[in-house]
Scaffold this active site. Structure first.
Site, PDB file in Angstrom:
ATOM      1  N   ASP A  81       0.836  -1.192   0.000  1.00 35.99           N
ATOM      2  CA  ASP A  81       0.000   0.000   0.000  1.00 35.99           C
ATOM      3  C   ASP A  81       0.878   1.253   0.000  1.00 35.99           C
ATOM      4  OD1 ASP A  81      -2.865   1.061   0.537  1.00 35.99           O
ATOM      5  OD2 ASP A  81      -1.661   2.052   2.066  1.00 35.99           O
ATOM      6  N   GLU A 117       1.664  -0.352  -5.083  1.00 37.24           N
ATOM      7  CA  GLU A 117       0.755   0.740  -5.391  1.00 37.24           C
ATOM      8  C   GLU A 117       1.668   1.965  -5.530  1.00 37.24           C
ATOM      9  OE1 GLU A 117      -3.345   2.829  -3.744  1.00 37.24           O
ATOM     10  OE2 GLU A 117      -1.852   2.143  -2.281  1.00 37.24           O
TER      11      GLU A 117
END
Length: 441
Positions: A81, A117
């Site tokens: 993330d 990401e």
């Protein structure tokens, strides 16, 4: 396989007003990035704090966690993330930072799947295409280009074609393969697929922030009416566009990523920031109506086609070169007139329709037995215009013909044969797939 979504960029302790739960009370200055005034936190995550990846104990914490999941729990990889945050050294993102170095030298973690990401909310945080060679990335440029193309925006055909072919401009130069691109149209952040075609504006009032939260840059279009509709034309437009999005996702080079619930036509009622909603807005409804069942069947059908077509799973980049002894290239781009795209065609704003021929006999890699991987030659026809286009099919040799596999205008596998050279009636906002087949029995 199991890919674990891991969040090592921030903790639940928030900013200076947040609770003291663990690391803040152990060693605040070691675990967190602090500002010039050390009572305040540097926030590249939007969650109040940022973990300090320059400190050896923080790196050790992350590596111990990753090794536990890989060695003891046997997960197959990780999706990181806000991965740009992990690569920030002093202030800027450093693609050769300590976090990457320590993972790449690890004999276990360097062998599992690593997916980034590739952005955060800080300055310079958008790093799509800039991660090191072992990493795959969520391709945000793919998402944006595909959404805009099927919304009907002009001047996109060159950018869209690059995304469809695997985004070589982002990944080839760093020695990565097409599967470095994790393609997606929707994800857990933002609109669901059904909402992408049903809402032009976000509707986040239920989040309690007066609709200020969530992104305004959605590249969505509601097909003529905001929110739920019983208008047959609007409903048909939305279902057709959903099918076009799914077909594009599965027939692009790279790794397709489907948001859970999109296959069920899940709606969040226009909420594009539903992380705080633990209710019917985010819960999946498994009781499907006829329309939802039809769409689910279509997604299954497209998934099966992707699994059986090796040319959609290339491990090498297209070279735009001819097959030995023929004039057929490994990839070809065509106008609706059946001619190869010219420089003018690529740069004309109003061009919203193109054809793509993928040669199944020039894939370029071998299987586990050392045999060349071959498959069907496919012809993809895409029409983002609001009107039907008669598409002249590229020529094939006398022993072959173009056979329909799929047309998103009706969501069915084609049954009738198409004679080479005859215009194919490519409906508005639709995607058709044909394969080169032998003569009729």
């Amino acid at each position: 396989e199991v890919i674990l979504d891991v969040v090592y960029n921030h903790s639940a302790e928030g900013n200076q007003y947040g609770p003291t739960l663990s690391m803040r009370g152990i060693d605040n200055a070691a675990y967190y990035r602090l500002g010039p005034e050390p009572r305040y936190y540097m926030d590249f995550t939007g969650c109040g704090n940022t973990l300090n990846m320059q400190h050896p104990r923080v790196l050790q914490l992350v590596m111990d966690s990753l090794r536990y999941w890989a060695v003891e729990m046997h997960v197959d990889g990780f999706r990181f993330d806000l991965a740009s945050t992990l690569a920030r050294e002093l202030f800027e993102v450093n693609r050769l930072g300590a976090f990457f170095d320590i993972i790449h030298q690890d004999p276990v973690l360097s062998q599992v799947k690593l997916i980034a990401e590739p952005w955060d909310v800080g300055p310079g945080g958008y790093q799509v295409g800039n991660f090191p060679v072992l990493w795959a990335e969520w391709n945000g440029r793919y998402r944006d280009s595909v959404r805009r193309f099927w919304k009907g925006d002009g001047g996109l055909v060159s950018e869209f074609a690059t995304r469809l072919a695997g985004s070589s401009d982002l990944y080839q130069g760093t020695g990565r393969a097409p599967y470095a691109s994790v393609n997606f149209v929707t994800c857990h952040d933002g609109f669901t697929l059904h909402d992408l075609v049903s809402y032009t504006e976000k509707h986040n009032e239920a989040n309690g922030e007066d609709n200020r939260d969530g992104t305004n840059d959605n590249n969505s279009w509601n097909c003529g009416g905001e929110g739920p509709s019983e208008d047959p034309e609007i409903v048909e437009c939305r279902e057709r566009r959903k099918r076009a999005f799914i077909a594009t996702l599965f027939f692009s080079q790279g790794v397709p990523m489907l948001l859970a619930g999109d296959e069920l036509s899940h709606t969040q009622r226009g909420n594009n920031n539903a992380y705080c909603q633990d209710n019917e807005i985010t819960w999946l409804d498994w009781e499907l109506g006829e329309r939802e069942q039809d769409f689910l069947a279509f997604v299954k059908q497209v998934s099966r086609l992707w699994q059986t077509q090796p040319v959609l799973q290339r491990r090498k980049w297209f070279q735009n070169r001819s097959i030995r002894g023929t004039g057929i290239k490994d990839i070809g781009w065509f106008t609706p007139g059946g001619q190869e795209m010219s420089d003018t065609d690529w740069t004309t704003d109003f061009v919203k329709c193109l054809g793509v021929r993928l040669a199944g006999d020039l894939i370029g890699h071998v299987d586990e037995r050392g045999e060349p991987v071959t498959g069907d030659t496919l012809l993809l026809l895409l029409n983002a215009h609001h009107e039907e286009v008669l598409f002249t099919l590229p020529p094939v040799d006398p022993e072959h013909r173009w056979e329909p596999l799929l047309d998103t205008a009706n969501g069915k596998v084609g049954q009738s044969l198409v004679v080479e050279g005859a215009p194919y009636p490519l409906q508005a906002r639709s995607f058709a797939v044909l394969r080169r087949a032998g003569p009729s029995p």
